[in-house]
Design a protein around this motif. Structure first.
Motif, PDB file in Angstrom:
ATOM      1  N   ALA A   1       0.806  -1.220   0.000  1.00 31.08           N
ATOM      2  CA  ALA A   1       0.000   0.000   0.000  1.00 31.08           C
ATOM      3  C   ALA A   1       0.837   1.267   0.000  1.00 31.08           C
ATOM      4  CB  ALA A   1      -0.949  -0.002   1.204  1.00 31.08           C
ATOM      5  N   PHE A   2       2.129   1.160   0.301  1.00 31.51           N
ATOM      6  CA  PHE A   2       2.993   2.341   0.206  1.00 31.51           C
ATOM      7  C   PHE A   2       3.124   2.820  -1.239  1.00 31.51           C
ATOM      8  CE2 PHE A   2       4.321   0.952   4.422  1.00 31.51           C
ATOM      9  CZ  PHE A   2       4.564   2.147   5.086  1.00 31.51           C
ATOM     10  N   ALA A   3       2.859   1.946  -2.195  1.00 29.57           N
ATOM     11  CA  ALA A   3       2.904   2.324  -3.614  1.00 29.57           C
ATOM     12  C   ALA A   3       1.608   3.036  -3.960  1.00 29.57           C
ATOM     13  CB  ALA A   3       3.105   1.092  -4.486  1.00 29.57           C
ATOM     14  N   VAL A   4       1.535   4.289  -3.568  1.00 26.35           N
ATOM     15  CA  VAL A   4       0.329   5.079  -3.792  1.00 26.35           C
ATOM     16  C   VAL A   4       0.688   6.292  -4.642  1.00 26.35           C
ATOM     17  CG1 VAL A   4       0.621   6.430  -1.675  1.00 26.35           C
ATOM     18  CG2 VAL A   4      -1.667   6.163  -2.650  1.00 26.35           C
ATOM     19  N   GLY A   5      -0.254   6.733  -5.479  1.00 22.25           N
ATOM     20  CA  GLY A   5       0.005   7.898  -6.328  1.00 22.25           C
ATOM     21  C   GLY A   5       1.148   7.619  -7.292  1.00 22.25           C
ATOM     22  N   PRO A   6       2.154   8.503  -7.327  1.00 22.94           N
ATOM     23  CA  PRO A   6       3.250   8.324  -8.283  1.00 22.94           C
ATOM     24  C   PRO A   6       4.322   7.324  -7.843  1.00 22.94           C
ATOM     25  CG  PRO A   6       3.580  10.348  -7.046  1.00 22.94           C
ATOM     26  CD  PRO A   6       2.255   9.792  -6.611  1.00 22.94           C
ATOM     27  N   LEU A   7       4.168   6.729  -6.655  1.00 19.21           N
ATOM     28  CA  LEU A   7       5.168   5.782  -6.178  1.00 19.21           C
ATOM     29  C   LEU A   7       4.916   4.394  -6.755  1.00 19.21           C
ATOM     30  CD1 LEU A   7       5.553   6.643  -2.381  1.00 19.21           C
ATOM     31  CD2 LEU A   7       7.298   6.880  -4.145  1.00 19.21           C
ATOM     32  N   ALA A   8       5.994   3.758  -7.198  1.00 19.89           N
ATOM     33  CA  ALA A   8       5.908   2.408  -7.747  1.00 19.89           C
ATOM     34  C   ALA A   8       6.886   1.508  -7.020  1.00 19.89           C
ATOM     35  CB  ALA A   8       6.219   2.413  -9.240  1.00 19.89           C
ATOM     36  N   PRO A   9       6.524   0.242  -6.776  1.00 16.43           N
ATOM     37  CA  PRO A   9       7.443  -0.662  -6.088  1.00 16.43           C
ATOM     38  C   PRO A   9       8.662  -0.972  -6.940  1.00 16.43           C
ATOM     39  CG  PRO A   9       5.517  -1.850  -6.885  1.00 16.43           C
ATOM     40  CD  PRO A   9       5.253  -0.402  -7.126  1.00 16.43           C
ATOM     41  N   ALA A  10       9.830  -1.002  -6.280  1.00 14.93           N
ATOM     42  CA  ALA A  10      11.071  -1.372  -6.956  1.00 14.93           C
ATOM     43  C   ALA A  10      11.627  -2.678  -6.398  1.00 14.93           C
ATOM     44  CB  ALA A  10      12.106  -0.261  -6.809  1.00 14.93           C
ATOM     45  N   GLY A  11      10.981  -3.228  -5.384  1.00 14.82           N
ATOM     46  CA  GLY A  11      11.418  -4.490  -4.807  1.00 14.82           C
ATOM     47  C   GLY A  11      10.968  -4.615  -3.367  1.00 14.82           C
ATOM     48  N   VAL A  12      10.428  -5.773  -3.025  1.00 12.12           N
ATOM     49  CA  VAL A  12      10.011  -6.067  -1.663  1.00 12.12           C
ATOM     50  C   VAL A  12      10.729  -7.337  -1.214  1.00 12.12           C
ATOM     51  CG1 VAL A  12       8.093  -6.618  -0.118  1.00 12.12           C
ATOM     52  CG2 VAL A  12       7.747  -4.995  -1.998  1.00 12.12           C
ATOM     53  N   GLU A  13      11.510  -7.223  -0.137  1.00 11.89           N
ATOM     54  CA  GLU A  13      12.239  -8.368   0.399  1.00 11.89           C
ATOM     55  C   GLU A  13      11.540  -8.891   1.646  1.00 11.89           C
ATOM     56  OE1 GLU A  13      16.737  -7.830   0.397  1.00 11.89           O
ATOM     57  OE2 GLU A  13      16.019  -5.744   0.227  1.00 11.89           O
ATOM     58  N   GLU A  14      11.375 -10.191   1.702  1.00 13.49           N
ATOM     59  CA  GLU A  14      10.854 -10.875   2.887  1.00 13.49           C
ATOM     60  C   GLU A  14      12.041 -11.521   3.593  1.00 13.49           C
ATOM     61  OE1 GLU A  14       8.277 -14.833   3.554  1.00 13.49           O
ATOM     62  OE2 GLU A  14       7.249 -13.270   2.393  1.00 13.49           O
ATOM     63  N   ILE A  15      12.318 -11.094   4.797  1.00 14.82           N
ATOM     64  CA  ILE A  15      13.532 -11.479   5.506  1.00 14.82           C
ATOM     65  C   ILE A  15      13.169 -12.147   6.818  1.00 14.82           C
ATOM     66  CG2 ILE A  15      15.654 -10.598   6.590  1.00 14.82           C
ATOM     67  CD1 ILE A  15      15.375  -8.189   4.583  1.00 14.82           C
ATOM     68  N   VAL A  16      13.808 -13.271   7.111  1.00 15.87           N
ATOM     69  CA  VAL A  16      13.633 -13.928   8.395  1.00 15.87           C
ATOM     70  C   VAL A  16      14.733 -13.420   9.329  1.00 15.87           C
ATOM     71  CG1 VAL A  16      13.571 -16.103   9.658  1.00 15.87           C
ATOM     72  CG2 VAL A  16      12.594 -15.961   7.351  1.00 15.87           C
ATOM     73  N   ALA A  17      14.331 -12.773  10.414  1.00 19.01           N
ATOM     74  CA  ALA A  17      15.270 -12.191  11.368  1.00 19.01           C
ATOM     75  C   ALA A  17      15.892 -13.283  12.236  1.00 19.01           C
ATOM     76  CB  ALA A  17      14.542 -11.173  12.240  1.00 19.01           C
ATOM     77  N   PRO A  18      17.003 -12.966  12.917  1.00 21.54           N
ATOM     78  CA  PRO A  18      17.641 -13.945  13.807  1.00 21.54           C
ATOM     79  C   PRO A  18      16.706 -14.512  14.864  1.00 21.54           C
ATOM     80  CG  PRO A  18      19.127 -12.120  13.408  1.00 21.54           C
ATOM     81  CD  PRO A  18      17.812 -11.738  12.793  1.00 21.54           C
ATOM     82  N   ASP A  19      15.702 -13.726  15.279  1.00 27.87           N
ATOM     83  CA  ASP A  19      14.765 -14.221  16.292  1.00 27.87           C
ATOM     84  C   ASP A  19      13.643 -15.062  15.690  1.00 27.87           C
ATOM     85  OD1 ASP A  19      13.173 -12.363  15.032  1.00 27.87           O
ATOM     86  OD2 ASP A  19      12.873 -11.090  16.779  1.00 27.87           O
ATOM     87  N   GLY A  20      13.709 -15.279  14.364  1.00 27.05           N
ATOM     88  CA  GLY A  20      12.698 -16.075  13.691  1.00 27.05           C
ATOM     89  C   GLY A  20      11.525 -15.284  13.174  1.00 27.05           C
TER      90      GLY A  20
END
Length: 217
Positions: A187-206
């Motif tokens: 949803a941050f891709a609103v108005g003139p903003l377009a996604p350039a990449g979304v990373e899904e990351i597993v943190a050290p705490d899981g």
């Protein structure tokens, strides 16, 4: 030591719903008196920011950056070292006062401001916008407004970087905070903003983390 998210040791859900903004000022004020610990008070930039800048090597020369919900300034100081003319703001006057005191010779401009009602000259005014772990601390009725407000700060040709705790679509959470589902990140891709990449990351705490980049044409 791992990054501490604003997921830990926040006031109760009832308090957050009644006063979702004021609780941060109370936490920072209690910490200033030595009566509380701010769990995200670390002496280095968030690891997902520093990893991203190490990889992308942004040149901040002649460019403006803004840090949303800057706290004590760890991410803002990192961006300033990369050459960005950096503005960092927080809703908490105590946080801003402490950031100025901790970094007396810093080029960063620390300001008290409300993301939902920012100075007009900030709109579309920044080549790089960092939103790290703030929106997730807001209840739903403010979270959607905040997501839209973050994007309004990005200048033409600029970049927005979002770092957030995440949750699966079928995962139920009781905040605060309320880790973001993928749809909320998108949803941050609103108005003139377009996604350039979304990373899904597993943190050290899981736990799940998002690191998402958006660009304005």
């Amino acid at each position: 030591m791992r990054d501490h998210d604003p997921a830990h040791r926040l006031p109760s859900p009832a308090t957050a719903e009644d006063d979702p903004i004021g609780r941060f000022e109370r936490l920072y004020a209690d910490a200033e008196r030595g009566e509380a610990v701010v769990p995200w008070d670390l002496d280095r930039a968030h690891s997902l920011l520093s990893e991203w800048t190490d990889r992308t090597r942004p040149d901040g020369s002649g460019r403006r950056a803004v840090v949303v919900g800057c706290g004590f300034g760890r991410d803002a100081e990192h961006l300033a070292r990369l050459g960005f003319a950096t503005v960092a703001f927080d809703i908490s006057p105590t946080a801003v006062r402490t950031a100025r005191r901790r970094h007396p010779d810093s080029p960063v401009r620390y300001e008290t401001a409300d993301l939902l009602d920012p100075p007009q000259d900030w709109l579309g005014g920044f080549d790089f916008v960092l939103e790290s772990m703030n929106v997730q601390a807001l209840p739903a009725e403010l979270r959607q407004r905040a997501i839209r407000a973050v994007g309004r700060l990005v200048a033409p040709g600029g970049t927005l970087l979002v770092i957030a705790a995440g949750r699966r679509d079928d995962e139920v959470v009781e905040g605060p905070p309320w880790p973001l589902a993928r749809a909320e990140v998108d949803a941050f891709a609103v108005g003139p903003l377009a996604p350039a990449g979304v990373e899904e990351i597993v943190a050290p705490d899981g736990g799940l983390r998002w690191r998402a980049e958006f660009r304005r044409a």
